[in-house]
Design an enzyme around this catalytic site. Structure first.
Site, short mmCIF file in Angstrom:
data_model
loop_
_atom_site.label_atom_id
_atom_site.label_comp_id
_atom_site.label_asym_id
_atom_site.label_seq_id
_atom_site.Cartn_x
_atom_site.Cartn_y
_atom_site.Cartn_z
N HIS A 131 0.92 -1.17 -0.03
CA HIS A 131 0.01 -0.05 0.05
C HIS A 131 0.89 1.37 -0.05
CE1 HIS A 131 1.16 -0.14 4.24
NE2 HIS A 131 0.51 1.14 4.42
N VAL A 187 1.39 1.92 -7.03
CA VAL A 187 0.08 1.37 -7.40
C VAL A 187 -0.55 1.08 -6.25
CG1 VAL A 187 -0.77 -0.57 -8.79
CG2 VAL A 187 1.39 0.51 -9.70
N LEU A 189 -1.18 -8.19 -9.43
CA LEU A 189 -0.60 -6.96 -10.36
C LEU A 189 0.76 -7.69 -10.90
CD1 LEU A 189 -2.70 -5.72 -8.28
CD2 LEU A 189 -1.57 -3.55 -9.47
N SER A 245 3.23 -7.45 -14.95
CA SER A 245 4.07 -6.05 -15.36
C SER A 245 4.23 -6.72 -16.86
CB SER A 245 5.46 -6.08 -14.95
OG SER A 245 6.50 -5.42 -15.57
N SER A 246 4.37 -5.65 -17.66
CA SER A 246 4.39 -5.77 -19.15
C SER A 246 5.57 -6.59 -19.70
CB SER A 246 4.37 -4.44 -19.90
OG SER A 246 5.26 -3.66 -19.52
N CYS A 247 6.72 -6.60 -18.70
CA CYS A 247 7.94 -7.40 -18.94
C CYS A 247 7.64 -8.91 -19.11
CB CYS A 247 9.04 -7.07 -18.03
SG CYS A 247 8.96 -7.88 -16.45
N TYR A 252 12.91 -11.09 -13.19
CA TYR A 252 11.67 -10.39 -12.42
C TYR A 252 10.61 -10.78 -13.39
CZ TYR A 252 8.63 -6.43 -11.53
OH TYR A 252 7.35 -5.90 -11.17
N LYS A 287 6.83 -12.82 -12.37
CA LYS A 287 5.81 -12.30 -12.54
C LYS A 287 4.84 -13.41 -13.18
CE LYS A 287 5.58 -8.38 -10.57
NZ LYS A 287 4.63 -7.97 -9.38
N HIS A 334 12.17 5.42 -13.55
CA HIS A 334 11.88 5.17 -14.98
C HIS A 334 11.91 6.45 -15.86
CE1 HIS A 334 10.17 1.39 -13.12
NE2 HIS A 334 11.13 0.97 -13.79
N ASP A 366 19.00 2.93 -27.88
CA ASP A 366 17.59 3.40 -27.84
C ASP A 366 16.69 2.37 -26.92
OD1 ASP A 366 17.08 5.47 -29.24
OD2 ASP A 366 17.12 4.95 -31.13
#
Length: 325
Positions: free
Chosen positions: A14, A18, A108, A110-112, A139, A143, A186, A285
């Protein structure tokens, strides 16, 4: 659908960006019985401590927003800590929630979790179809395991015990509670800090790594929290129509992406920096594009409310209110 606002809800993590947004959203919706613990009060990697917590509190719902997170440097330097701590937290919280009789659970991710070369936009069924990005593979594996924990408990105990454990995968998040550390943050908080410091120092130019052409998607954290509560509160029959037993997670994205150059201009405008922006093409990049396919969530009836310009303004105002470090 009738929602019981008095049910006991445990939000793990908490104090994070998020988790704190989820607590805000729950309170705004009228939920009153929210349970939290700091890391000092409850170490989620400690199985006995997690068991004792669930035996004591017996929550009705759990949001698992706690995780060990970090940037590329931290993931590369401490891979054992990232995979061990995240696996332990997920295993302990999911299993002890089940033992304690928790019926509703939201994990929850992650997009990774998606392959490095996944087709764009990345749909849920791209999971486990290719190699992960090597820098944060431990990581990401943890997830993915969290998703599969929820799915496996559903498959084995859903019918017999009435449990309904779900997962959501956010895109890049920003907003209140973000990390503005000069090395570990980030891209959005890093740019906010750099443009702010350049404005304060009256620097004529800010130089950004890379060409500015990679595309990224960004979602305001309060939108992510709203989506999380929305998914948790969906009727099971409706949720099941858009998911499958072994592909049950749901992407949460903004629905559009921007180039890093466009992002830099937007942050520059939010901060009020009047100087020039240069790009250093000799620097890497990264992945050309990372964009989530959120059509599954959109079909369920949810869409984000905060656009990038407004979100950046809010994020910058929160940054200004932070203690000087």
């Amino acid at each position: 659908m009738s929602i019981n606002l008095s049910q006991k809800i445990y939000v793990a993590g908490h104090r994070g960006m998020v988790g704190s947004a989820i607590v805000r959203t729950l309170k705004e919706k009228g939920y009153e019985n929210i349970v939290t613990r700091t890391h000092a009060e409850l170490d989620l990697t400690n199985q006995a401590a997690v068991q004792a917590f669930f035996e004591l509190e017996k929550p009705d719902q759990v949001y698992l927003a706690a995780a060990k997170v970090g940037g590329i440097y931290a993931n590369n330097t401490f891979p054992a800590e990232f995979i061990y701590q995240n696996l332990m937290m997920e295993s302990n919280v999911v299993h002890q929630a089940f033992v304690a009789g928790v019926k509703k659970f939201l994990f929850l991710g992650s997009s990774c979790i998606y392959p490095k070369l996944a087709p764009q936009p990345m749909a849920e069924d791209a999971l486990l179809t290719g190699l992960l990005e090597s820098t944060n593979e431990p990581y990401a594996v943890a997830k993915i395991a969290g998703i599969k924990l929820c799915e496996s408990y559903n498959r084995q105990y859903g019918a017999t015990h009435g449990i309904d454990y779900r997962s959501v995968m956010p895109t890049n998040l920003y907003g209140p509670g973000d990390n503005y550390h000069p090395e570990n943050s980030h891209v959005i908080p890093a740019l906010i800090r750099r443009f702010h410091e350049a404005k304060e120092s009256k620097l004529p130019t800010v130089t950004i790594w890379g060409t500015g052409t990679p595309r990224r998607e960004f979602l305001y954290v309060d939108d992510m929290a709203a989506a999380s509560v929305f998914v948790m509160d969906l009727e099971k029959s409706i949720y099941d129509q858009q998911t499958a037993p072994m592909c049950s997670h749901i992407n949460v994205g903004y629905g559009a992406d921007v180039t890093i150059a466009e992002l830099a201009q937007a942050v520059c405008a939010a901060v009020g920096y009047q100087g020039n922006i240069d790009f250093d093409p000799t620097k890497p990049d990264g992945t050309p594009r990372k964009w989530m396919d959120s059509s599954r969530l959109n079909r369920l009836g949810w869409n984000p409310l905060v656009n990038l310009s407004d979100g950046l303004q809010s994020a910058y105002q929160e940054f200004l209110q932070r203690p000087t470090k």
